[in-house]
Motif scaffolding. Structure first.
Motif, PDB file in Angstrom:
ATOM      1  N   ARG A 113       2.720  -9.301 -27.444  1.00  0.00           N
ATOM      2  CA  ARG A 113       2.067  -8.628 -26.314  1.00  0.00           C
ATOM      3  C   ARG A 113       0.717  -8.103 -26.787  1.00  0.00           C
ATOM      4  O   ARG A 113       0.649  -7.183 -27.605  1.00  0.00           O
ATOM      5  N   VAL A 128      -3.152  -6.714 -25.752  1.00  0.00           N
ATOM      6  CA  VAL A 128      -4.012  -6.148 -24.718  1.00  0.00           C
ATOM      7  C   VAL A 128      -5.466  -6.280 -25.172  1.00  0.00           C
ATOM      8  O   VAL A 128      -5.800  -6.044 -26.328  1.00  0.00           O
ATOM      9  N   THR A 173      -5.045  -5.067 -14.298  1.00  0.00           N
ATOM     10  CA  THR A 173      -4.657  -5.877 -15.441  1.00  0.00           C
ATOM     11  C   THR A 173      -4.362  -7.306 -14.997  1.00  0.00           C
ATOM     12  O   THR A 173      -3.811  -7.533 -13.926  1.00  0.00           O
ATOM     13  N   GLU A 190      -2.683 -10.952 -16.506  1.00  0.00           N
ATOM     14  CA  GLU A 190      -1.857 -11.475 -17.588  1.00  0.00           C
ATOM     15  C   GLU A 190      -1.970 -12.992 -17.688  1.00  0.00           C
ATOM     16  O   GLU A 190      -2.118 -13.683 -16.692  1.00  0.00           O
ATOM     17  N   GLU A 191      -1.891 -13.494 -18.920  1.00  0.00           N
ATOM     18  CA  GLU A 191      -1.898 -14.931 -19.175  1.00  0.00           C
ATOM     19  C   GLU A 191      -1.219 -15.186 -20.515  1.00  0.00           C
ATOM     20  O   GLU A 191      -1.408 -14.422 -21.473  1.00  0.00           O
ATOM     21  N   THR A 192      -0.423 -16.230 -20.592  1.00  0.00           N
ATOM     22  CA  THR A 192       0.243 -16.614 -21.832  1.00  0.00           C
ATOM     23  C   THR A 192      -0.511 -17.764 -22.460  1.00  0.00           C
ATOM     24  O   THR A 192      -0.761 -18.789 -21.800  1.00  0.00           O
ATOM     25  N   ARG A 248       0.902 -13.101 -25.255  1.00  0.00           N
ATOM     26  CA  ARG A 248       0.964 -12.694 -23.849  1.00  0.00           C
ATOM     27  C   ARG A 248      -0.196 -11.730 -23.630  1.00  0.00           C
ATOM     28  O   ARG A 248      -0.077 -10.523 -23.841  1.00  0.00           O
ATOM     29  N   LEU A 263      -3.172  -9.550 -21.981  1.00  0.00           N
ATOM     30  CA  LEU A 263      -3.360  -8.660 -20.843  1.00  0.00           C
ATOM     31  C   LEU A 263      -4.829  -8.258 -20.821  1.00  0.00           C
ATOM     32  O   LEU A 263      -5.282  -7.486 -21.679  1.00  0.00           O
ATOM     33  N   THR A 269      -7.907  -6.294 -19.224  1.00  0.00           N
ATOM     34  CA  THR A 269      -7.914  -4.980 -18.574  1.00  0.00           C
ATOM     35  C   THR A 269      -9.302  -4.626 -18.055  1.00  0.00           C
ATOM     36  O   THR A 269     -10.297  -5.273 -18.400  1.00  0.00           O
ATOM     37  N   ALA A 288       1.608  -2.237 -26.354  1.00  0.00           N
ATOM     38  CA  ALA A 288       1.363  -3.582 -26.860  1.00  0.00           C
ATOM     39  C   ALA A 288       1.761  -3.719 -28.325  1.00  0.00           C
ATOM     40  O   ALA A 288       1.905  -2.729 -29.045  1.00  0.00           O
TER      41      ALA A 288
END
Length: 453
Positions: free
Chosen positions: A222, A224, A258, A260-262, A271, A273, A275, A300
């Motif tokens: 995760r 950010v 926010t 999100e994208e993998t 993953r 994020l 912002t 995160a």
């Protein structure tokens, strides 16, 4: 489990091949009641795990496909019961018609995970192996798949079972001495078992220590992305994603929530994020986005601070840096390397600093090396890494119970009082392999599965 279940096990989208699976007593004759094999092969003469070509019929007796069937007799099958599979062309209409034909002959629709649940209930696999099935299906990286495959092979059960057996032996010895005082049984001296109990606790600690790596292995890192407005955060996300995932403009404050994208960076699943740019603003929506950005860093695994290296540092940069350093791990990207730089790496309070250009992609390949250093634990992905939160909780409760056991020894408590904690440890460990599972817990676990597996 005397009924016959059936389901499409390859999904209901158009594909080259589609598989319809059956399991339960009598499923092989039922399969051949809607299928005519070439060469006069029947339900009685069909050999295990051999494919037979023939015609598959719908509920009205019409040929709907030239398909193949294979059978396996229990207990030498996935579920431990008699099973059959039709390998059809992958038309959703053909698969639906095949199911309808089977239902008309007495089969019923399988529930989510019911094939694997039957395998568990028939002793074909323990609960940790059953949970590995869904992990293998959902694996998004080769390493996650390899670890799930190892657990499907019983790797986690092989680590837990020796500990479980040692604790069981302790309880059995105690009760044997208690129940048969006249027999020639070695005296039960609890203090002599400190080494065994401490060793079991150490083994559980070693298993639990892999969970941090396992959590990342299973769900990815995760990460950010933080920085002031127009530092290049959204451009970075687009560059890593390989397409224009978010809008990029010269107008500050474009990103307000926010996003999100993998993405895959080498062997690592990120993953990401994106912002809102961190700054003071009178716009209430943007202000909420800034607060979300700062809060996201604490949750995160990794913070990626993006700095516009072509512009002097500002208070907004310092605020973004502080937020990034709240994360367990952080890396700074000195962005806009394609322009004249006025910020040097020595100006940034980060251990990892990479000069990059999110616009051209230059330098982004270095991010893989940083991720290898931060998250590239070389523990073999052979199934010995703990990835399941439920199993991790059980290991932790077992370890806590053994800690209390050792504390009870130090306090010279009576054996029956001390062994209560050993029993608690056993109960917790049994939840991992399924030795002491309650039906409702089993049902909850298998509810995660897809239909047909």
């Amino acid at each position: 489990m005397s009924d016959i279940i059936a389901a499409v096990s390859t999904g209901r989208v158009v594909s080259a091949i589609g598989i319809v699976r059956l399991s339960g007593p009598g499923c092989i004759p039922l399969a051949f009641s809607v299928f005519t094999a070439q060469g006069s092969v029947t339900a009685e003469t069909a050999e295990d795990r051999k494919l037979y070509l023939g015609s598959l019929y719908d509920a009205r007796g019409r040929v709907i496909d030239e398909a193949m069937v294979t059978v396996s007799h229990g207990p030498h099958s996935y579920t431990g019961e008699d099973t059959a599979e039709f390998h059809c062309h992958g038309s959703p209409a053909v698969l639906a018609a095949a199911l309808e034909s089977l239902f008309a002959k007495g089969a019923r629709q399988a529930g989510p995970g019911e094939f694997t649940k039957r395998a568990f209930l028939h002793g074909q696999m323990d609960l940790s192996q059953a949970e590995a099935v869904i992990d293998l299906i959902e694996a998004e990286t080769a390493e996650a798949a390899a670890n799930a495959a190892g657990q499907l092979g019983g790797a986690m059960g092989q680590r837990i079972t020796p500990i479980y057996d040692k604790l069981t032996d302790i309880l059995a010895h105690f009760h044997a001495v208690l129940d048969y005082p006249d027999e020639d049984i070695d005296p039960f001296v609890l203090s002599d078992l400190r080494g065994v109990l401490a060793g079991a606790l150490g083994d559980l600690g070693a298993i639990l220590a892999t969970y941090g790596r396992g959590r990342v292995l299973r769900r990815g890192i995760r990460a950010v992305i933080l920085g002031k407005p127009n530092a290049g955060k959204s451009s970075l996300l687009n560059a890593l994603a390989g397409y224009d995932r978010v809008i990029v403009t010269d107008v500050a404050g474009t990103t307000r929530d926010t996003v999100e994208e993998t993405v895959q960076v080498g062997r690592h699943l990120l993953r990401l994020l994106d912002t809102a740019g961190i700054r003071d603003t009178a716009d209430e929506i943007e202000r909420q986005g800034v607060l979300r950005a700062e809060a996201a860093a604490a949750r995160a695994d990794l913070a990626i601070y993006v700095c516009d290296g072509s512009a002097p540092l500002t208070e907004e940069d310092l605020r973004a840096q502080e937020a990034a350093l709240e994360a367990p791990a952080a890396v700074a990207l000195l962005n806009k390397d394609d322009l004249t730089q006025v910020v040097s790496p020595s100006d940034l309070p980060f251990e990892w600093i990479l000069p990059v250009s999110a616009k051209t992609g230059a330098g982004l390949d270095q991010l893989e090396d940083v991720l290898d250093e931060l998250f590239g634990d070389e523990t073999p992905c052979d199934g010995s890494i703990l990835t399941n939160a439920r199993q991790a909780g059980a290991v932790q409760r077992a370890a806590q119970a053994l800690e209390r056991t050792l504390e009870g020894l130090d306090a010279a408590m009576t054996p029956d009082a001390v062994l209560t904690d050993v029993e608690e440890a056993l109960e917790a460990l049994g939840e991992i392999t399924g030795r002491t599972m309650r039906e409702e817990v089993v049902n909850r676990i298998f509810s995660r599965f897809c239909v047909g597996k």
